[in-house]
Design an enzyme around this catalytic site. Structure first.
Site, mmCIF file in Angstrom:
data_model
loop_
_atom_site.group_PDB
_atom_site.id
_atom_site.type_symbol
_atom_site.label_atom_id
_atom_site.label_comp_id
_atom_site.label_asym_id
_atom_site.label_seq_id
_atom_site.Cartn_x
_atom_site.Cartn_y
_atom_site.Cartn_z
ATOM 1 N N TRP A 195 15.152 75.331 58.732
ATOM 2 C CA TRP A 195 14.432 76.705 58.155
ATOM 3 C C TRP A 195 14.710 76.925 56.560
ATOM 4 O O TRP A 195 14.049 77.531 55.940
ATOM 5 C CB TRP A 195 15.239 77.685 58.763
ATOM 6 C CG TRP A 195 16.839 77.513 58.786
ATOM 7 C CD1 TRP A 195 17.335 76.914 59.993
ATOM 8 C CD2 TRP A 195 17.878 77.440 58.100
ATOM 9 N NE1 TRP A 195 18.750 76.794 59.580
ATOM 10 C CE2 TRP A 195 19.032 77.171 58.304
ATOM 11 C CE3 TRP A 195 17.864 77.904 56.620
ATOM 12 C CZ2 TRP A 195 20.242 77.157 57.949
ATOM 13 C CZ3 TRP A 195 19.021 78.010 55.950
ATOM 14 C CH2 TRP A 195 20.466 77.349 56.653
ATOM 15 N N LYS B 98 6.239 71.207 63.932
ATOM 16 C CA LYS B 98 7.436 72.442 64.646
ATOM 17 C C LYS B 98 7.915 73.100 63.484
ATOM 18 O O LYS B 98 9.005 72.466 62.953
ATOM 19 C CB LYS B 98 8.228 71.842 65.670
ATOM 20 C CG LYS B 98 9.043 72.851 66.184
ATOM 21 C CD LYS B 98 10.367 72.390 67.034
ATOM 22 C CE LYS B 98 11.180 73.418 67.520
ATOM 23 N NZ LYS B 98 11.917 74.285 66.388
ATOM 24 N N GLY C 230 17.021 67.856 59.786
ATOM 25 C CA GLY C 230 17.847 68.798 60.397
ATOM 26 C C GLY C 230 19.242 68.154 60.371
ATOM 27 O O GLY C 230 19.624 67.318 59.407
ATOM 28 N N GLU D 197 15.715 62.834 58.037
ATOM 29 C CA GLU D 197 16.511 63.415 56.919
ATOM 30 C C GLU D 197 17.504 64.226 57.352
ATOM 31 O O GLU D 197 17.295 65.309 57.694
ATOM 32 C CB GLU D 197 15.271 64.082 56.120
ATOM 33 C CG GLU D 197 14.405 63.092 55.416
ATOM 34 C CD GLU D 197 14.733 62.140 54.400
ATOM 35 O OE1 GLU D 197 15.883 62.383 53.945
ATOM 36 O OE2 GLU D 197 14.140 61.063 54.125
ATOM 37 N N LEU D 198 18.737 63.908 57.058
ATOM 38 C CA LEU D 198 19.829 64.632 57.581
ATOM 39 C C LEU D 198 20.635 65.528 56.550
ATOM 40 O O LEU D 198 20.292 65.543 55.605
ATOM 41 C CB LEU D 198 20.701 63.997 58.664
ATOM 42 C CG LEU D 198 20.031 63.221 59.637
ATOM 43 C CD1 LEU D 198 20.708 62.478 60.619
ATOM 44 C CD2 LEU D 198 18.804 64.118 60.343
ATOM 45 N N CYS E 68 20.179 70.184 51.422
ATOM 46 C CA CYS E 68 20.758 69.063 51.930
ATOM 47 C C CYS E 68 21.379 68.310 50.946
ATOM 48 O O CYS E 68 22.219 67.602 51.330
ATOM 49 C CB CYS E 68 19.514 68.352 52.708
ATOM 50 S SG CYS E 68 18.367 68.072 51.543
ATOM 51 N N GLU F 38 29.760 69.421 56.228
ATOM 52 C CA GLU F 38 28.733 70.282 55.541
ATOM 53 C C GLU F 38 28.853 71.736 55.746
ATOM 54 O O GLU F 38 28.633 72.279 56.950
ATOM 55 C CB GLU F 38 27.206 69.502 55.889
ATOM 56 C CG GLU F 38 26.156 70.306 55.193
ATOM 57 C CD GLU F 38 24.779 69.722 55.579
ATOM 58 O OE1 GLU F 38 24.702 69.467 56.938
ATOM 59 O OE2 GLU F 38 23.915 69.434 54.790
HETATM 60 P P1 NDP Z 1 19.002 71.790 63.324
HETATM 61 O O1 NDP Z 1 19.206 70.301 63.299
HETATM 62 O O2 NDP Z 1 19.588 72.712 64.016
HETATM 63 O O3 NDP Z 1 17.515 72.045 63.416
HETATM 64 C C1 NDP Z 1 16.461 71.271 62.930
HETATM 65 C C2 NDP Z 1 15.080 71.612 63.714
HETATM 66 O O4 NDP Z 1 15.385 70.725 64.759
HETATM 67 C C3 NDP Z 1 14.831 72.873 63.971
HETATM 68 O O5 NDP Z 1 13.315 73.149 63.866
HETATM 69 C C4 NDP Z 1 15.461 72.774 65.537
HETATM 70 O O6 NDP Z 1 14.566 73.933 66.132
HETATM 71 C C5 NDP Z 1 14.925 71.628 65.952
HETATM 72 N N1 NDP Z 1 15.402 71.234 67.319
HETATM 73 C C6 NDP Z 1 16.720 71.829 67.739
HETATM 74 N N2 NDP Z 1 17.012 71.072 68.938
HETATM 75 C C7 NDP Z 1 16.112 70.140 69.091
HETATM 76 C C8 NDP Z 1 15.749 69.213 70.147
HETATM 77 N N3 NDP Z 1 16.597 69.194 71.180
HETATM 78 N N4 NDP Z 1 14.781 68.539 69.978
HETATM 79 C C9 NDP Z 1 13.912 68.418 68.871
HETATM 80 N N5 NDP Z 1 14.197 69.407 67.888
HETATM 81 C C10 NDP Z 1 15.172 70.296 68.046
HETATM 82 O O7 NDP Z 1 19.177 72.008 61.638
HETATM 83 P P2 NDP Z 1 19.411 73.240 60.883
HETATM 84 O O8 NDP Z 1 18.241 74.360 61.278
HETATM 85 O O9 NDP Z 1 20.863 73.864 61.101
HETATM 86 O O10 NDP Z 1 19.275 72.832 59.400
HETATM 87 C C11 NDP Z 1 20.310 72.669 58.706
HETATM 88 C C12 NDP Z 1 20.263 70.899 58.617
HETATM 89 O O11 NDP Z 1 19.337 70.291 57.953
HETATM 90 C C13 NDP Z 1 21.311 70.691 57.782
HETATM 91 O O12 NDP Z 1 22.281 69.658 58.107
HETATM 92 C C14 NDP Z 1 20.897 70.203 56.384
HETATM 93 O O13 NDP Z 1 21.501 69.208 55.502
HETATM 94 C C15 NDP Z 1 19.522 69.449 56.779
HETATM 95 N N6 NDP Z 1 18.566 69.284 55.906
HETATM 96 C C16 NDP Z 1 18.276 67.950 55.591
HETATM 97 C C17 NDP Z 1 17.113 67.683 54.376
HETATM 98 C C18 NDP Z 1 16.988 66.211 54.153
HETATM 99 O O14 NDP Z 1 15.857 66.181 53.650
HETATM 100 N N7 NDP Z 1 17.874 65.377 54.233
HETATM 101 C C19 NDP Z 1 16.662 69.010 53.854
HETATM 102 C C20 NDP Z 1 17.192 70.153 54.493
HETATM 103 C C21 NDP Z 1 17.953 70.318 55.439
HETATM 104 P P3 NDP Z 1 15.244 75.299 66.484
HETATM 105 O O15 NDP Z 1 15.068 75.921 65.172
HETATM 106 O O16 NDP Z 1 14.319 75.809 67.470
HETATM 107 O O17 NDP Z 1 16.460 74.923 66.928
#
Ligand code: NDP
Length: 488
Positions: free
Chosen positions: A149, A173, A226, A248-249, A282, A380
């Site tokens: 988000w 998504k 995520g 990208e985590l 991130c 984090e």
């Molecule tokens: P999440 O890992 O919880 O969610 C990321 C996405 O994955 C959402 O769209 C989520 O959907 C979806 N998702 C959840 N469960 C599943 C599943 N079982 N299968 C497939 N998709 C799924 O991350 P956050 O929303 O908490 O975001 C924060 C994280 O993202 C932090 O760790 C941050 O560092 C990282 N991030 C990394 C970046 C990079 O470029 N390296 C940039 C920005 C953020 P839903 O919303 O429905 O749960």
């Protein structure tokens, strides 16, 4: 309430169910969102697969794909103010940043528009006199792009841009937290004139939507941004369809300040590195490693700056720190701070959520220099919390910087050119910023190591990730094929 729709196969629809989206500034529902479940996900992937294999899209030349991306870039630029307003409303990210970031998102689409007809194959100097052999670069297929988000337009541009330039089709998504800007962006994709099914934009909840998407047999590549826990689920899911993945985590990026650094400039960079975007970034420089000889001088500068930050409504151009996106985020931060204090961390400033409506949390500095086991140093936060520790020597700085399971970004502040080079070589991270922080560009690849994931976004390498090669053998001899029982 504002009402949004899914975008599947070139049409807008309401989805299997509806859910409210909360305004993080007030905690109250402001928009009515569509939820994609199994049937919608399946239709979106099927449409993307159809668009990949038949119809207008595979017949377009690379230059024609580039022109569509250019049109999209122009539309993003023209609509940047609306997109920024929606992102601010739905995620709480301050308007000051969404306005600037979304205008720049157009540059990512422009960059990949220009790259579309420069993704070249190769001719091989093969070791057989009667053969011509070359490699065709072909799009990998249907891409499942999943974004969190915090910067949905930006994080999807670094996936859609290269995927479409390469000739893939996409099911994107949006996170169910703050999906408004991407659902609105679907209208621009439609207006740009991409054939139906080339780009599908959905939102829904992880287990019912993301799981179905990432296990779908017609998905060839998963581009995921995520957290590490979800990334593990995504990789497990990819065992079903054997899709390739780019991840990208998160990060726990070291921000290293040597005693010869310009401390004022470094303090400004540290503010940008941890308090901008309310720390929901991130690449947040969330671990300050400061040389012990300048610890007090640097911390006092930082404390003054942190306490002067204007915390207010995200839609006010003067606001510097707005709300966190969700109450869940606020609670996670509060709990991690408490656990760190229990391990000996000391609060320099902040530390408690702001009372009242909305999910506000103040800029917080935790001195963990005598609390090496504090979770603030390893976990984090994804919020405006800086964990501070110290070092004596350069070797110690490097060892501490690399003492993390993550490896996304890093910052080094020093006036010594030779030391800067030694640190650049030694730090294990996908990005090293020297005497600056949080700079990005479509031209520069971005990504991490370890728990920060793999694969790169940005630059030419990202476009190649969305391609595969086909090796073509063409026999140039008119003579009959010799001995069929011997491999040639
Ligand atoms: P999440 O890992 O919880 O969610 C990321 C996405 O994955 C959402 O769209 C989520 O959907 C979806 N998702 C959840 N469960 C599943 C599943 N079982 N299968 C497939 N998709 C799924 O991350 P956050 O929303 O908490 O975001 C924060 C994280 O993202 C932090 O760790 C941050 O560092 C990282 N991030 C990394 C970046 C990079 O470029 N390296 C940039 C920005 C953020 P839903 O919303 O429905 O749960």
């Amino acid at each position: 309430m504002d009402r949004f729709q899914l975008y599947i196969d070139g049409t807008f629809e309401d989805g299997a169910a509806r859910f409210p989206s909360l305004d993080p500034a007030t905690g109250t529902a402001w928009a009515d969102m569509p939820e994609a479940r199994e049937a919608e996900v399946d239709r979106a992937v099927t449409a993307a697969h159809r668009a990949f294999t038949s119809g207008a899209w595979p017949k377009l030349t690379a230059s024609q794909r580039g022109k569509l991306l250019l049109k999209l870039a122009d539309l993003v630029q023209e609509n940047a103010a609306d997109l920024a307003r929606l992102e601010t409303r739905d995620t709480g990210k301050i308007i000051r940043e969404t306005s600037a970031q979304i205008a720049y998102v157009a540059e990512y689409y422009r960059y990949y528009a220009g790259l579309a007809d420069k993704i070249e194959g190769a001719h091989l100097p093969i070791d057989k006199p009667d053969m011509e052999v070359w490699l065709r670069r072909e799009p990998v297929g249907v891409v499942a792009a999943i974004v969190p988000w915090n910067s949905q337009l930006f994080l999807s541009a670094v996936k859609l841009g290269p995927a479409l330039a390469a000739g893939c089709t996409v099911v994107l998504k949006a996170s169910e937290d703050g999906p408004a800007p991407l659902l609105h962006f679907a209208r621009l994709v439609h207006q740009a004139g991409f054939p139906a099914g080339v780009v599908n934009i959905i939102t829904g909840f992880g287990p019912a939507c993301g799981h179905i998407l990432t296990t779908h047999p017609k998905v060839a590549h998963i581009a995921f941004t995520g957290g590490p826990a979800t990334a593990r689920a995504v990789v497990r899911n990819s065992a079903e369809n054997l899709a390739s993945t780019s991840l990208e985590l998160g990060g726990k990026s070291p921000f290293i300040v040597f005693d010869d650094a310009d401390l004022d400039s470094a303090a400004n960079a540290q503010v940008s590195g941890i308090f901008a975007a309310t720390g929901q970034s991130c690449v947040a420089g969330s671990r300050l490693l400061v040389q012990d000889t300048v610890k007090d001088a640097f911390l006092s500068r930082l404390k003054t700056k942190a306490e002067a930050i204007r915390i207010a409504a995200p839609d006010d151009m003067a606001t510097e720190v707005g709300p966190l996106c969700t109450a869940r985020q606020r609670d996670h931060i509060t709990a991690t701070i408490a656990a760190s204090i229990a391990k000996g961390a000391r609060v320099v400033t902040g530390g408690q959520p702001v009372e009242g409506p909305g999910f506000y949390f103040p800029p917080t500095i935790l001195d963990c220099s005598t609390a090496p086991d504090a979770p603030a140093l390893s976990d984090e936060f994804f919020g405006p919390v800086l964990a501070v520790t110290t070092f004596g020597t350069e070797a110690e700085a490097l060892a501490r910087a690399n003492d993390t399971a993550y490896g996304l970004a890093s910052g080094v502040f020093t006036k010594s050119l030779t030391r800067a080079h030694r640190m650049i070589r030694g730090i294990r991270a996908g990005v090293v910023w020297v005497n600056t922080y949080r700079a990005v560009s479509p031209i520069a690849p971005f990504g991490g190591h370890g728990l920060s994931g793999h694969g790169r976004e940005g630059g030419l390498a990202a476009a190649l990730d969305y391609t595969t090669t086909k090796t073509v053998w063409l026999r140039t001899s008119d003579d009959p094929i010799p001995d069929p029982f011997v491999m040639r």
